[in-house]
Design an enzyme around this catalytic site. Structure first.
Site, PDB file in Angstrom:
ATOM      1  N   CYS A  48      16.688  12.936  37.708  1.00 36.54           N
ATOM      2  CA  CYS A  48      17.937  13.677  37.570  1.00 36.54           C
ATOM      3  C   CYS A  48      17.600  15.017  36.919  1.00 36.54           C
ATOM      4  O   CYS A  48      16.440  15.293  36.621  1.00 36.54           O
ATOM      5  CB  CYS A  48      18.908  12.866  36.716  1.00 36.54           C
ATOM      6  SG  CYS A  48      20.629  13.344  36.869  1.00 36.54           S
ATOM      7  N   CYS A  92      20.938  13.294  41.685  1.00 38.86           N
ATOM      8  CA  CYS A  92      21.795  14.479  41.671  1.00 38.86           C
ATOM      9  C   CYS A  92      21.189  15.521  42.602  1.00 38.86           C
ATOM     10  O   CYS A  92      19.972  15.579  42.783  1.00 38.86           O
ATOM     11  CB  CYS A  92      21.997  15.027  40.262  1.00 38.86           C
ATOM     12  SG  CYS A  92      20.569  15.847  39.539  1.00 38.86           S
ATOM     13  N   CYS A 112      13.197  19.538  42.449  1.00 37.90           N
ATOM     14  CA  CYS A 112      12.171  18.639  41.938  1.00 37.90           C
ATOM     15  C   CYS A 112      10.786  19.233  42.144  1.00 37.90           C
ATOM     16  O   CYS A 112      10.458  19.685  43.239  1.00 37.90           O
ATOM     17  CB  CYS A 112      12.266  17.287  42.646  1.00 37.90           C
ATOM     18  SG  CYS A 112      11.008  16.128  42.099  1.00 37.90           S
TER      19      CYS A 112
END
Length: 139
Positions: A8, A80, A87
């Site tokens: 997240c 999310c 990422c």
């Protein structure tokens, strides 16, 4: 045993709730890790809402994804959109990547009841997702 990473933005709320439920449902079938692309500390409201459902995440820590680069993950789950889109590279070449966006209850403003209901709604959605994930991928 499978290695599962839940990712997240801040590793404070949604990923922590998913960590608690995945650990609960997967038991000895998986080792669960949760991390953020940032660390914001574990949200006390997330701890409280999970406790109401019998899941204790009070000892969880907020971790940065960079702490887990040496682990070979079987699954990387982003919870999310921000983490999914931002990422950093995680060198688990064979990991199955799953994305499920949950709204962030920590961003809800209003009365205590409205905030509580946002956390409860997120908890219900995350619990259902985790239960389905374990049944489909780990059983």
């Amino acid at each position: 045993m499978k290695n599962v990473l839940i990712l997240c933005t801040g590793n404070s709320c949604r990923s922590q709730m998913a960590d608690g439920y995945l650990a609960h449902f997967a038991k000895e079938k998986a080792t669960i890790y949760s991390a953020g692309i940032e660390t914001h500390g574990v949200n006390p409201k997330a701890v409280a809402i999970m406790k109401q459902d019998g899941i204790d995440i009070s000892q969880n820590t907020s971790n940065n994804v960079s702490e887990y680069l040496d682990i070979d993950f079987d699954f990387i789950i982003t919870v999310c959109d921000h983490a999914h889109e931002n990422c950093p590279y995680i060198p688990s070449e064979n990991a199955k990547r799953i994305h499920q966006n949950f709204s962030d209850p920590s961003k809800v403003t209003g009365s205590e009841v409205q905030i509580f209901n946002a956390f409860k709604k997120a908890r219900v959605q995350i619990k259902s997702f985790c239960e389905d994930f374990v049944a489909a991928e780990l059983d």
